[in-house]
Scaffold this motif. Structure first.
Motif, PDB file in Angstrom:
ATOM      1  N   ILE A   1       0.212   8.207  -5.755  1.00 37.47           N
ATOM      2  CA  ILE A   1      -1.022   8.412  -6.440  1.00 37.47           C
ATOM      3  C   ILE A   1      -2.048   9.223  -5.768  1.00 37.47           C
ATOM      4  O   ILE A   1      -2.931   9.884  -5.933  1.00 37.47           O
ATOM      5  N   VAL A   2      -2.192   8.546  -4.298  1.00 39.35           N
ATOM      6  CA  VAL A   2      -3.119   9.047  -3.380  1.00 39.35           C
ATOM      7  C   VAL A   2      -2.904  10.493  -3.295  1.00 39.35           C
ATOM      8  O   VAL A   2      -3.841  11.326  -2.995  1.00 39.35           O
TER       9      VAL A   2
ATOM     10  N   ALA B   1      -5.268  13.639  -3.938  1.00 43.28           N
ATOM     11  CA  ALA B   1      -5.777  14.703  -3.110  1.00 43.28           C
ATOM     12  C   ALA B   1      -5.402  15.984  -3.333  1.00 43.28           C
ATOM     13  O   ALA B   1      -6.239  17.023  -3.218  1.00 43.28           O
ATOM     14  N   ILE B   2      -4.200  16.360  -3.920  1.00 40.46           N
ATOM     15  CA  ILE B   2      -3.742  17.655  -4.320  1.00 40.46           C
ATOM     16  C   ILE B   2      -4.620  18.354  -5.394  1.00 40.46           C
ATOM     17  O   ILE B   2      -5.063  19.327  -5.407  1.00 40.46           O
ATOM     18  N   ALA B   3      -4.973  17.304  -6.312  1.00 40.42           N
ATOM     19  CA  ALA B   3      -6.104  17.752  -7.621  1.00 40.42           C
ATOM     20  C   ALA B   3      -7.481  17.978  -7.217  1.00 40.42           C
ATOM     21  O   ALA B   3      -7.760  18.992  -7.581  1.00 40.42           O
TER      22      ALA B   3
ATOM     23  N   PRO C   1       0.878  -1.293  -0.216  1.00 36.33           N
ATOM     24  CA  PRO C   1      -0.072  -0.024  -0.114  1.00 36.33           C
ATOM     25  C   PRO C   1       0.814   1.324   0.030  1.00 36.33           C
ATOM     26  O   PRO C   1       0.297   2.287  -0.456  1.00 36.33           O
ATOM     27  N   VAL C   2       2.263   1.144   0.621  1.00 34.81           N
ATOM     28  CA  VAL C   2       2.848   2.503   0.734  1.00 34.81           C
ATOM     29  C   VAL C   2       3.404   2.801  -0.829  1.00 34.81           C
ATOM     30  O   VAL C   2       3.487   3.859  -1.219  1.00 34.81           O
ATOM     31  N   ASP C   3       3.259   1.993  -1.913  1.00 33.79           N
ATOM     32  CA  ASP C   3       3.727   2.212  -3.208  1.00 33.79           C
ATOM     33  C   ASP C   3       2.607   2.934  -4.044  1.00 33.79           C
ATOM     34  O   ASP C   3       2.879   3.758  -4.775  1.00 33.79           O
TER      35      ASP C   3
END
Length: 125
Positions: free
Chosen positions: A13-14, A18-20, A7-9
């Motif tokens: 992307i997350v 979140a920024i977008a 999940p850290v990989d």
């Protein structure tokens, strides 16, 4: 050795999502707060077409031939898009590539003949 993803990989992307999403929400909020405030009246909500008063019902049937021609244009335009890479790599494909392109063009030609037989492009009907 097998390389397993954890999940850290997926953290970059997350973070990017979140920024977008934050950018969209922030931009819409700021433009709503500092943008011009307009009061709409019933007159502004009426249909307007070149200053001509509305006559009749807008839900009457009309010919869709323009849209059919537009869709056909898109289909045959995509055909040309597929032909460019084929033409660039023509020598690498050899005789098999030539035969495949003839099959592709023949299929499109059959579709075009079908369109002509159905008189889809006849504007007078």
């Amino acid at each position: 050795m097998e390389n397993l993803s954890t999940p850290v990989d997926y953290l970059p992307i997350v973070i990017q999502l979140a920024i977008a999403l934050g950018f969209v929400v922030l931009t819409m909020t700021i433009t709503h707060l500092i943008g011009p405030k307009r009061k709409t009246t019933d007159i502004k909500l009426t249909a307007f077409e070149s200053g001509i008063e509305v006559v009749g019902n807008a839900r009457q049937p009309f010919s869709v031939k323009y849209f059919i021609v537009a869709i056909l244009f898109v289909i045959f335009d995509i055909e040309v898009i597929f032909m460019y890479p084929w033409a660039v790599n023509f020598r690498e494909f050899g005789i098999n590539g030539l035969i495949e392109m003839f099959i592709f063009m023949g299929t499109l030609l059959l579709g075009f003949i079908y369109i002509l037989k159905k008189k889809v492009l006849d504007w007078n009907n």
